[in-house]
Design a protein around this motif. Sequence first.
Motif, short mmCIF file in Angstrom:
data_model
loop_
_atom_site.label_atom_id
_atom_site.label_comp_id
_atom_site.label_asym_id
_atom_site.label_seq_id
_atom_site.Cartn_x
_atom_site.Cartn_y
_atom_site.Cartn_z
N VAL A 64 31.57 14.33 65.54
CA VAL A 64 31.56 15.31 64.47
C VAL A 64 32.03 14.64 63.19
O VAL A 64 33.03 13.91 63.19
CB VAL A 64 32.47 16.51 64.82
CG1 VAL A 64 32.56 17.47 63.65
CG2 VAL A 64 31.95 17.23 66.05
N ARG A 65 31.27 14.85 62.13
CA ARG A 65 31.57 14.21 60.84
C ARG A 65 31.73 15.30 59.79
O ARG A 65 30.82 16.09 59.56
CB ARG A 65 30.43 13.25 60.51
CG ARG A 65 30.38 12.73 59.10
CD ARG A 65 29.38 11.58 59.00
NE ARG A 65 28.07 11.93 59.56
CZ ARG A 65 27.06 12.43 58.84
NH1 ARG A 65 27.20 12.63 57.55
NH2 ARG A 65 25.91 12.73 59.41
N ARG A 66 32.91 15.33 59.16
CA ARG A 66 33.13 16.25 58.04
C ARG A 66 32.73 15.55 56.77
O ARG A 66 33.14 14.44 56.50
CB ARG A 66 34.62 16.62 57.94
CG ARG A 66 35.07 17.92 58.59
CD ARG A 66 34.33 19.15 58.14
NE ARG A 66 34.78 19.70 56.87
CZ ARG A 66 35.74 20.62 56.75
NH1 ARG A 66 36.36 21.07 57.81
NH2 ARG A 66 36.06 21.08 55.56
N GLU A 67 31.91 16.22 55.98
CA GLU A 67 31.47 15.62 54.72
C GLU A 67 31.55 16.72 53.67
O GLU A 67 30.69 17.60 53.63
CB GLU A 67 30.04 15.09 54.89
CG GLU A 67 29.64 14.07 53.85
CD GLU A 67 28.22 13.57 54.09
OE1 GLU A 67 27.90 13.18 55.23
OE2 GLU A 67 27.43 13.60 53.15
N GLY A 68 32.61 16.67 52.86
CA GLY A 68 32.80 17.73 51.89
C GLY A 68 32.94 19.08 52.58
O GLY A 68 33.75 19.25 53.48
N ARG A 69 32.09 20.02 52.22
CA ARG A 69 32.18 21.37 52.77
C ARG A 69 31.37 21.52 54.05
O ARG A 69 31.33 22.59 54.64
CB ARG A 69 31.67 22.39 51.73
CG ARG A 69 32.41 22.32 50.40
CD ARG A 69 31.82 23.29 49.41
NE ARG A 69 31.98 24.67 49.87
CZ ARG A 69 31.04 25.60 49.76
NH1 ARG A 69 29.89 25.33 49.23
NH2 ARG A 69 31.27 26.83 50.20
N TYR A 70 30.68 20.45 54.47
CA TYR A 70 29.79 20.56 55.61
C TYR A 70 30.33 19.80 56.81
O TYR A 70 31.17 18.93 56.69
CB TYR A 70 28.39 20.00 55.30
CG TYR A 70 27.94 20.14 53.88
CD1 TYR A 70 27.67 21.40 53.36
CD2 TYR A 70 27.79 19.03 53.06
CE1 TYR A 70 27.25 21.55 52.06
CE2 TYR A 70 27.36 19.16 51.76
CZ TYR A 70 27.09 20.41 51.24
OH TYR A 70 26.68 20.54 49.96
N LYS A 71 29.77 20.15 57.96
CA LYS A 71 30.12 19.46 59.21
C LYS A 71 28.83 19.08 59.92
O LYS A 71 27.99 19.94 60.17
CB LYS A 71 30.97 20.39 60.08
CG LYS A 71 31.63 19.73 61.25
CD LYS A 71 32.67 20.65 61.89
CE LYS A 71 32.00 21.73 62.73
NZ LYS A 71 33.01 22.57 63.42
N PHE A 72 28.69 17.80 60.21
CA PHE A 72 27.47 17.31 60.86
C PHE A 72 27.80 16.75 62.24
O PHE A 72 28.91 16.26 62.48
CB PHE A 72 26.82 16.21 60.03
CG PHE A 72 26.35 16.68 58.68
CD1 PHE A 72 25.22 17.46 58.56
CD2 PHE A 72 27.06 16.35 57.53
CE1 PHE A 72 24.78 17.90 57.31
CE2 PHE A 72 26.63 16.77 56.28
CZ PHE A 72 25.49 17.56 56.18
N HIS A 73 26.80 16.79 63.14
CA HIS A 73 26.94 16.26 64.49
C HIS A 73 26.03 15.05 64.64
O HIS A 73 24.82 15.16 64.46
CB HIS A 73 26.58 17.33 65.52
CG HIS A 73 27.44 18.55 65.42
ND1 HIS A 73 27.18 19.56 64.51
CD2 HIS A 73 28.59 18.90 66.05
CE1 HIS A 73 28.12 20.49 64.61
NE2 HIS A 73 28.99 20.12 65.53
N ASP A 74 26.64 13.90 64.94
CA ASP A 74 25.88 12.67 65.11
C ASP A 74 25.79 12.31 66.59
O ASP A 74 26.71 12.57 67.36
CB ASP A 74 26.58 11.51 64.36
CG ASP A 74 26.56 11.70 62.85
OD1 ASP A 74 25.55 12.24 62.33
OD2 ASP A 74 27.55 11.34 62.19
N LEU A 75 24.69 11.67 66.95
CA LEU A 75 24.49 11.19 68.32
C LEU A 75 25.12 9.82 68.47
O LEU A 75 25.00 8.97 67.58
CB LEU A 75 22.98 11.10 68.60
CG LEU A 75 22.57 10.56 69.96
CD1 LEU A 75 22.93 11.55 71.07
CD2 LEU A 75 21.07 10.26 69.98
#
Lengths: 100, 130
Positions: A64-75
């Motif tokens: 899980v990567r937090r980037e500013g206001r967003y949260k992304f899921h990386d493989l």
Amino acid sequence: MADDLFKALADPTRRTILDELTERSGQTLFEICSRLSMKHQLGISRQAVSQHLAVLEAAGLVEVRREGRYKFHDLNTAPLRQISERWPLPDPPGPEESTP
Amino acid sequence: MRIRLTSVFVDDQAKALHFYTEILGFVKKHDVPVGETDRWLTVVSPEDPGGTELLLEPVGHPAARTYRDTLVLDGIPLAQFAVDDVNAEYERLQGLGVRFIQEPLEMGPVTTAVFDDTCGNLIQIATQPE
């Protein structure tokens, strides 16, 4: 660690999530939910998807990567190496002419 | 009964007006001062000037901020606009510096993408067969 990995892979929905992250890494929870419902017709709640992601994260397969206001899921497929290290793959068959 | 107005909460109405008109291409419909600093500010699509208005509403209430921030974290859009071609809009808006957090994605008959409106919201654009 190995138990977490095999537990994570044992569920078909979690394998589908990994398939979708293989197609595009770095997805929001919303995108993952959309793909499961629209592409795979899986009637599954956002909470349930979150729980699946937590299991995949515990196994190290999803980061899980937090980037500013967003949260992304990386493989991250690195943990899968444990499998072939434990049960090595056969050598790939070489070209005919080079076989002694 | 008809839907004449819908709204998004925006951090800054002047900034929102710029984004929704100059970048997205909507046109201003109503702009009426309300109280000291707020405005009744709506935009419409130039393709349908008599159609549904979008109210760019000041995000005054703290609960509205919490609501928006929580949805943004999970990538959930607060509004959806219809476009003829998501891929073409994606290229156009990217060229104007718009940040997409979901690139165009084809899911059966529907194609969608999600971008940040710079005023606190995620917006989804979608192309679907009539």
